[in-house]
Design a protein around this motif. Structure first.
Motif, PDB file in Angstrom:
ATOM      1  N   LYS A   1      19.973  74.479  82.014  1.00  0.00           N
ATOM      2  CA  LYS A   1      20.742  73.939  83.131  1.00  0.00           C
ATOM      3  C   LYS A   1      22.142  74.527  83.197  1.00  0.00           C
ATOM      4  O   LYS A   1      22.708  74.663  84.266  1.00  0.00           O
ATOM      5  N   ASP A   2      22.710  74.864  82.026  1.00  0.00           N
ATOM      6  CA  ASP A   2      24.039  75.475  82.032  1.00  0.00           C
ATOM      7  C   ASP A   2      24.319  76.140  80.689  1.00  0.00           C
ATOM      8  O   ASP A   2      23.650  75.861  79.697  1.00  0.00           O
ATOM      9  N   TYR A   3      25.321  77.021  80.697  1.00  0.00           N
ATOM     10  CA  TYR A   3      25.737  77.780  79.520  1.00  0.00           C
ATOM     11  C   TYR A   3      27.231  77.531  79.353  1.00  0.00           C
ATOM     12  O   TYR A   3      28.044  78.011  80.143  1.00  0.00           O
ATOM     13  N   LEU A   4      27.614  76.726  78.356  1.00  0.00           N
ATOM     14  CA  LEU A   4      29.008  76.337  78.168  1.00  0.00           C
ATOM     15  C   LEU A   4      29.599  77.008  76.938  1.00  0.00           C
ATOM     16  O   LEU A   4      28.985  77.038  75.880  1.00  0.00           O
ATOM     17  N   LEU A   5      30.798  77.541  77.101  1.00  0.00           N
ATOM     18  CA  LEU A   5      31.469  78.204  75.989  1.00  0.00           C
ATOM     19  C   LEU A   5      32.211  77.198  75.120  1.00  0.00           C
ATOM     20  O   LEU A   5      32.750  76.204  75.604  1.00  0.00           O
ATOM     21  N   LYS A   6      32.223  77.472  73.818  1.00  0.00           N
ATOM     22  CA  LYS A   6      33.020  76.673  72.888  1.00  0.00           C
ATOM     23  C   LYS A   6      34.473  77.153  72.942  1.00  0.00           C
ATOM     24  O   LYS A   6      34.720  78.349  73.103  1.00  0.00           O
ATOM     25  N   PRO A   7      35.456  76.280  72.721  1.00  0.00           N
ATOM     26  CA  PRO A   7      35.264  74.840  72.584  1.00  0.00           C
ATOM     27  C   PRO A   7      34.807  74.221  73.899  1.00  0.00           C
ATOM     28  O   PRO A   7      35.341  74.544  74.960  1.00  0.00           O
ATOM     29  N   VAL A   8      33.821  73.353  73.800  1.00  0.00           N
ATOM     30  CA  VAL A   8      33.225  72.770  75.000  1.00  0.00           C
ATOM     31  C   VAL A   8      34.247  71.903  75.737  1.00  0.00           C
ATOM     32  O   VAL A   8      34.869  71.021  75.147  1.00  0.00           O
ATOM     33  N   ASP A   9      34.430  72.215  77.007  1.00  0.00           N
ATOM     34  CA  ASP A   9      35.341  71.426  77.833  1.00  0.00           C
ATOM     35  C   ASP A   9      34.655  70.113  78.228  1.00  0.00           C
ATOM     36  O   ASP A   9      33.567  70.130  78.805  1.00  0.00           O
ATOM     37  N   ARG A  10      35.280  69.002  77.909  1.00  0.00           N
ATOM     38  CA  ARG A  10      34.689  67.691  78.161  1.00  0.00           C
ATOM     39  C   ARG A  10      34.364  67.482  79.638  1.00  0.00           C
ATOM     40  O   ARG A  10      33.307  66.952  79.986  1.00  0.00           O
ATOM     41  N   ILE A  11      35.272  67.900  80.506  1.00  0.00           N
ATOM     42  CA  ILE A  11      35.067  67.702  81.940  1.00  0.00           C
ATOM     43  C   ILE A  11      33.877  68.514  82.432  1.00  0.00           C
ATOM     44  O   ILE A  11      33.045  68.022  83.212  1.00  0.00           O
TER      45      ILE A  11
ATOM     46  N   GLU B   1      30.367  67.063  83.978  1.00  0.00           N
ATOM     47  CA  GLU B   1      29.830  67.451  85.289  1.00  0.00           C
ATOM     48  C   GLU B   1      28.371  67.872  85.182  1.00  0.00           C
ATOM     49  O   GLU B   1      27.545  67.531  86.041  1.00  0.00           O
ATOM     50  N   VAL B   2      28.052  68.636  84.112  1.00  0.00           N
ATOM     51  CA  VAL B   2      26.670  69.087  83.921  1.00  0.00           C
ATOM     52  C   VAL B   2      25.745  67.906  83.670  1.00  0.00           C
ATOM     53  O   VAL B   2      24.653  67.817  84.246  1.00  0.00           O
ATOM     54  N   ILE B   3      26.175  66.991  82.807  1.00  0.00           N
ATOM     55  CA  ILE B   3      25.363  65.815  82.484  1.00  0.00           C
ATOM     56  C   ILE B   3      25.134  64.965  83.728  1.00  0.00           C
ATOM     57  O   ILE B   3      24.013  64.492  83.985  1.00  0.00           O
ATOM     58  N   GLU B   4      26.169  64.762  84.520  1.00  0.00           N
ATOM     59  CA  GLU B   4      26.027  63.965  85.738  1.00  0.00           C
ATOM     60  C   GLU B   4      25.047  64.624  86.708  1.00  0.00           C
ATOM     61  O   GLU B   4      24.242  63.945  87.350  1.00  0.00           O
TER      62      GLU B   4
END
Length: 253
Positions: free
Chosen positions: A100-110, A114-117
């Protein structure tokens, strides 16, 4: 209720990801963690998680290996890849796996939020109305709803949250609004009960705390990433704000 699997070979990251969001508020009642691809596959088949957050590199193995195996057995899980690498090949592989998405560390909480929502609404056919009411609409520093503030102060808060890592000041904000900085400062204090500089410092400390608790990045890197070029000054501000040192806070996480 939803189930979540977090896969990373670094214990500190696993603990940080468990705290980065209020998972229970989003409906995740069961959270499991794994530190290897082999164990991840075993736990996923047993748990059948709704969402799995998987590091791209787990020891000598790739998180994609686990996703490929789980795709073969048609698990309905929605995957999010996290990575310390911005390598295009990794991103391409993520697309092929259907993540669903590819997030770079450090993972941005916001960004994670957004991805989870999006997953909850589009894939799990759930709702996030309560989450939005209780978390998205409340300022993390002031602890008050944004709709209790004027549009002008909300615009100032947005500027701080997007530019806190840079050399932002009340004067620079006032210049952009073509307003008198003294008047703008007084207005900000009236609505927030904080000086602009106090809010900026508090927000920087809030973001620094997040990074300390959810990543294993070095403290000097975190200091730079939240706007402090002077490491000693960052330590002083952090100690005064939290009553403890960055290293001690990390040990407690």
């Amino acid at each position: 209720m939803y189930k979540l699997l977090i896969v990373d070979d670094e214990p500190q990251i696993l603990e940080g990801m468990k705290r980065i969001l209020d998972w229970e508020h989003y409906g995740f009642k069961q959270i499991e963690t794994s530190d290897s691809t082999e164990d991840a596959v075993f736990k996923a088949v047993d748990l059948i998680p709704d969402v799995a957050i998987i590091d791209v590199c787990i020891g000598k193995n790739l998180g994609y290996d686990a996703i490929h195996k789980l795709n073969e057995v048609n698990l309905p899980t929605k995957y999010i890849i996290i990575s310390g690498y911005s390598d295009f090949q990794y991103a391409q592989q993520a697309i092929r796996c259907g993540v669903k998405d590819y997030l770079l560390k450090p993972v941005d909480r916001i960004k994670l939020q957004e991805v989870i929502e999006k997953i909850i609404i589009e894939d799990l056919h759930g709702t996030i109305r309560d989450v939005n009411a209780d978390t998205m609409s409340i300022d993390p520093v002031l602890g008050i709803h944004y709709d209790a503030l004027s549009k002008l102060v909300n615009r100032i808060l947005i500027m701080i949250k997007t530019e806190f890592a840079h050399n932002i000041s009340l004067k620079s904000v006032a210049d952009r609004f073509q307003m008198n900085s003294t008047y703008l400062g007084q207005l900000f204090i009236k609505e927030t009960s904080m000086k602009f500089s106090e809010y900026l410092m508090s927000y920087r400390m809030y973001r620094a705390q997040e990074l300390i608790q959810t990543t294993n990045e070095k403290i000097h890197w975190i200091a730079l990433s939240v706007g402090y070029n002077n490491l000693n000054y960052f330590y002083t501000q952090f100690q005064n704000h939290f009553g403890t040192s960055p290293s001690s806070l990390r040990m407690k996480s």
